[in-house]
Design a protein around this motif. Structure first.
Motif, PDB file in Angstrom:
ATOM      1  N   THR A  58      28.927  17.239  19.967  1.00 40.98           N
ATOM      2  CA  THR A  58      28.395  18.595  19.963  1.00 40.98           C
ATOM      3  C   THR A  58      29.237  19.463  20.894  1.00 40.98           C
ATOM      4  O   THR A  58      29.588  19.046  22.000  1.00 40.98           O
ATOM      5  N   ILE A  59      29.560  20.654  20.427  1.00 43.32           N
ATOM      6  CA  ILE A  59      30.326  21.593  21.251  1.00 43.32           C
ATOM      7  C   ILE A  59      29.329  22.467  22.000  1.00 43.32           C
ATOM      8  O   ILE A  59      28.511  23.158  21.392  1.00 43.32           O
ATOM      9  N   ALA A  60      29.386  22.415  23.321  1.00 36.81           N
ATOM     10  CA  ALA A  60      28.484  23.216  24.153  1.00 36.81           C
ATOM     11  C   ALA A  60      28.953  24.662  24.174  1.00 36.81           C
ATOM     12  O   ALA A  60      30.147  24.946  24.165  1.00 36.81           O
ATOM     13  N   ASN A  61      28.019  25.570  24.223  1.00 38.16           N
ATOM     14  CA  ASN A  61      28.328  26.995  24.307  1.00 38.16           C
ATOM     15  C   ASN A  61      28.449  27.366  25.786  1.00 38.16           C
ATOM     16  O   ASN A  61      27.522  27.860  26.404  1.00 38.16           O
ATOM     17  N   ILE A  62      29.619  27.084  26.349  1.00 36.96           N
ATOM     18  CA  ILE A  62      29.856  27.345  27.770  1.00 36.96           C
ATOM     19  C   ILE A  62      30.475  28.731  27.899  1.00 36.96           C
ATOM     20  O   ILE A  62      31.455  29.043  27.225  1.00 36.96           O
ATOM     21  N   PRO A  63      29.931  29.592  28.750  1.00 35.60           N
ATOM     22  CA  PRO A  63      30.478  30.944  28.888  1.00 35.60           C
ATOM     23  C   PRO A  63      31.869  30.936  29.517  1.00 35.60           C
ATOM     24  O   PRO A  63      32.338  29.918  30.029  1.00 35.60           O
ATOM     25  N   MET A  64      32.492  32.102  29.482  1.00 33.75           N
ATOM     26  CA  MET A  64      33.818  32.266  30.070  1.00 33.75           C
ATOM     27  C   MET A  64      33.793  31.878  31.544  1.00 33.75           C
ATOM     28  O   MET A  64      32.856  32.200  32.270  1.00 33.75           O
ATOM     29  N   LEU A  65      34.820  31.175  31.972  1.00 36.69           N
ATOM     30  CA  LEU A  65      34.970  30.760  33.360  1.00 36.69           C
ATOM     31  C   LEU A  65      35.104  31.997  34.252  1.00 36.69           C
ATOM     32  O   LEU A  65      35.755  32.971  33.880  1.00 36.69           O
ATOM     33  N   LEU A  66      34.479  31.959  35.411  1.00 36.47           N
ATOM     34  CA  LEU A  66      34.523  33.065  36.373  1.00 36.47           C
ATOM     35  C   LEU A  66      35.369  32.700  37.585  1.00 36.47           C
ATOM     36  O   LEU A  66      35.293  31.572  38.076  1.00 36.47           O
ATOM     37  N   ALA A  67      36.141  33.656  38.072  1.00 37.60           N
ATOM     38  CA  ALA A  67      36.706  33.527  39.409  1.00 37.60           C
ATOM     39  C   ALA A  67      35.572  33.892  40.362  1.00 37.60           C
ATOM     40  O   ALA A  67      34.756  34.763  40.063  1.00 37.60           O
ATOM     41  N   LYS A  68      35.490  33.211  41.504  1.00 38.53           N
ATOM     42  CA  LYS A  68      34.419  33.473  42.465  1.00 38.53           C
ATOM     43  C   LYS A  68      35.009  33.691  43.851  1.00 38.53           C
ATOM     44  O   LYS A  68      36.048  33.136  44.179  1.00 38.53           O
ATOM     45  N   ILE A  69      34.315  34.484  44.644  1.00 44.85           N
ATOM     46  CA  ILE A  69      34.679  34.685  46.033  1.00 44.85           C
ATOM     47  C   ILE A  69      33.459  34.286  46.858  1.00 44.85           C
ATOM     48  O   ILE A  69      32.361  34.799  46.634  1.00 44.85           O
ATOM     49  N   ASN A  70      33.646  33.337  47.769  1.00 46.83           N
ATOM     50  CA  ASN A  70      32.526  32.772  48.532  1.00 46.83           C
ATOM     51  C   ASN A  70      31.399  32.342  47.591  1.00 46.83           C
ATOM     52  O   ASN A  70      30.224  32.565  47.852  1.00 46.83           O
ATOM     53  N   ASN A  71      31.799  31.764  46.466  1.00 52.23           N
ATOM     54  CA  ASN A  71      30.887  31.260  45.438  1.00 52.23           C
ATOM     55  C   ASN A  71      30.023  32.351  44.811  1.00 52.23           C
ATOM     56  O   ASN A  71      28.938  32.074  44.302  1.00 52.23           O
ATOM     57  N   GLN A  72      30.505  33.601  44.834  1.00 55.98           N
ATOM     58  CA  GLN A  72      29.771  34.716  44.241  1.00 55.98           C
ATOM     59  C   GLN A  72      30.602  35.360  43.140  1.00 55.98           C
ATOM     60  O   GLN A  72      31.795  35.542  43.281  1.00 55.98           O
ATOM     61  N   ASN A  73      29.972  35.729  42.080  1.00 58.87           N
ATOM     62  CA  ASN A  73      30.486  36.588  41.022  1.00 58.87           C
ATOM     63  C   ASN A  73      29.468  36.566  39.907  1.00 58.87           C
ATOM     64  O   ASN A  73      28.555  35.757  39.891  1.00 58.87           O
ATOM     65  N   CYS A  74      29.612  37.478  38.990  1.00 57.13           N
ATOM     66  CA  CYS A  74      28.759  37.525  37.812  1.00 57.13           C
ATOM     67  C   CYS A  74      29.540  38.266  36.737  1.00 57.13           C
ATOM     68  O   CYS A  74      30.593  38.828  37.006  1.00 57.13           O
ATOM     69  N   VAL A  90      36.850  32.394  50.427  1.00 55.90           N
ATOM     70  CA  VAL A  90      37.517  31.361  49.638  1.00 55.90           C
ATOM     71  C   VAL A  90      37.362  31.728  48.161  1.00 55.90           C
ATOM     72  O   VAL A  90      36.264  32.033  47.704  1.00 55.90           O
ATOM     73  N   ILE A  91      38.473  31.692  47.438  1.00 55.90           N
ATOM     74  CA  ILE A  91      38.465  31.966  46.003  1.00 55.90           C
ATOM     75  C   ILE A  91      38.321  30.624  45.273  1.00 55.90           C
ATOM     76  O   ILE A  91      38.977  29.645  45.608  1.00 55.90           O
ATOM     77  N   SER A  92      37.446  30.596  44.272  1.00 53.17           N
ATOM     78  CA  SER A  92      37.221  29.377  43.488  1.00 53.17           C
ATOM     79  C   SER A  92      36.953  29.777  42.036  1.00 53.17           C
ATOM     80  O   SER A  92      37.011  30.962  41.688  1.00 53.17           O
ATOM     81  N   ILE A  93      36.642  28.791  41.207  1.00 56.96           N
ATOM     82  CA  ILE A  93      36.258  29.061  39.823  1.00 56.96           C
ATOM     83  C   ILE A  93      34.946  28.364  39.526  1.00 56.96           C
ATOM     84  O   ILE A  93      34.572  27.404  40.199  1.00 56.96           O
ATOM     85  N   GLU A 108      41.373  23.351  41.771  1.00 53.09           N
ATOM     86  CA  GLU A 108      41.716  23.998  43.036  1.00 53.09           C
ATOM     87  C   GLU A 108      42.595  25.222  42.747  1.00 53.09           C
ATOM     88  O   GLU A 108      43.561  25.133  41.988  1.00 53.09           O
ATOM     89  N   ILE A 109      42.284  26.322  43.363  1.00 50.86           N
ATOM     90  CA  ILE A 109      43.030  27.558  43.136  1.00 50.86           C
ATOM     91  C   ILE A 109      44.409  27.438  43.783  1.00 50.86           C
ATOM     92  O   ILE A 109      44.535  27.100  44.957  1.00 50.86           O
ATOM     93  N   THR A 110      45.446  27.743  42.997  1.00 46.02           N
ATOM     94  CA  THR A 110      46.815  27.672  43.501  1.00 46.02           C
ATOM     95  C   THR A 110      47.367  29.048  43.865  1.00 46.02           C
ATOM     96  O   THR A 110      48.221  29.162  44.729  1.00 46.02           O
ATOM     97  N   GLU A 111      46.871  30.095  43.192  1.00 46.66           N
ATOM     98  CA  GLU A 111      47.295  31.460  43.515  1.00 46.66           C
ATOM     99  C   GLU A 111      46.377  32.465  42.838  1.00 46.66           C
ATOM    100  O   GLU A 111      45.651  32.143  41.907  1.00 46.66           O
ATOM    101  N   PHE A 112      46.430  33.711  43.345  1.00 49.61           N
ATOM    102  CA  PHE A 112      45.686  34.813  42.741  1.00 49.61           C
ATOM    103  C   PHE A 112      46.381  36.111  43.121  1.00 49.61           C
ATOM    104  O   PHE A 112      47.289  36.125  43.965  1.00 49.61           O
ATOM    105  N   VAL A 151      43.799  34.539  38.578  1.00 50.92           N
ATOM    106  CA  VAL A 151      43.458  33.349  39.354  1.00 50.92           C
ATOM    107  C   VAL A 151      44.016  32.129  38.623  1.00 50.92           C
ATOM    108  O   VAL A 151      43.711  31.899  37.455  1.00 50.92           O
ATOM    109  N   SER A 152      44.855  31.363  39.314  1.00 46.96           N
ATOM    110  CA  SER A 152      45.521  30.209  38.697  1.00 46.96           C
ATOM    111  C   SER A 152      45.050  28.905  39.323  1.00 46.96           C
ATOM    112  O   SER A 152      44.757  28.840  40.512  1.00 46.96           O
ATOM    113  N   TYR A 153      45.028  27.875  38.500  1.00 51.68           N
ATOM    114  CA  TYR A 153      44.648  26.526  38.908  1.00 51.68           C
ATOM    115  C   TYR A 153      45.393  25.577  37.987  1.00 51.68           C
ATOM    116  O   TYR A 153      45.880  25.977  36.925  1.00 51.68           O
ATOM    117  N   PRO A 154      45.547  24.289  38.333  1.00 53.51           N
ATOM    118  CA  PRO A 154      46.419  23.390  37.560  1.00 53.51           C
ATOM    119  C   PRO A 154      46.105  23.279  36.067  1.00 53.51           C
ATOM    120  O   PRO A 154      46.995  23.433  35.251  1.00 53.51           O
TER     121      PRO A 154
END
Length: 173
Positions: A58-74, A90-93, A108-112, A151-154
């Motif tokens: 089954t293919i899950a309906n996963i929304p678009m990946l978000l870049a986050k700052i201090n684990n916040q975004n919407c 800290v920037i994350s996804i 892990e974020i490599t650059e932004f 936002v880039s990651y491997p």
């Protein structure tokens, strides 16, 4: 990631939409859109007879990946942070409301890029603001908005097909 092993056979082939072999018996599955994907295993026995197995996922309906700052975004919103919060940020996804653990070396974020109106974009290596980036932000007035983009990651196995949505930040007191 999917692991497939077939014993007591001459050979086997694995196929399906979005199936990619990473190493012997190790595969990734990035099927794209739809509700399911079929992975086919074609097994050639020692007597040259062929047996075919089909496995439905089954293919899950996963929304678009978000870049986050201090684990916040919407989605389509503004994150308000003070300059002090930005300095130590800290920037994350990730996603909001999707329970998938992204604590992996592949996430892990490599650059932004910092994008401020009227200033040339600033590329930052790693997941924290550089001295140059923070100096530019520190000159901004309270209420000013800027963006974290590119936002880039491997992502070595193309697990996430699109770049994460950026972050719109407004400076607060």
């Amino acid at each position: 990631p999917i692991s497939i092993a077939v014993s007591n056979c001459k050979s086997y082939e694995v196929s399906g939409l979005g199936v990619r072999e990473v190493s012997k018996g190790k595969y990734t599955l990035s099927p794209g859109q739809g509700t399911e994907v079929i992975v086919t295993v074609k097994i050639t026995n020692f007597d040259d007879s062929i047996y075919i197995e089909e496995h439905s996922f089954t293919i899950a309906n996963i929304p678009m990946l978000l870049a986050k700052i201090n684990n916040q975004n919407c989605y389509n919103c503004i994150v308000e942070l003070s300059k002090e919060e930005i300095k130590n940020a800290v920037i994350s996804i990730g996603w909001n409301d999707v329970k998938i653990d992204l604590n992996s070396k592949y996430c892990e974020i490599t650059e932004f890029t910092i994008s401020i109106t009227g200033i040339e974009k600033i590329k930052v290596l790693g997941n924290r603001f550089s001295e140059e980036g923070f100096k530019a932000i520190n000159k901004l007035k309270i209420g000013t908005e800027f963006y974290i983009l590119d936002v880039s990651y491997p992502n070595p196995y193309n697990i996430f097909r699109r770049n994460p949505q950026g972050i719109k930040i407004r400076i607060k007191e």
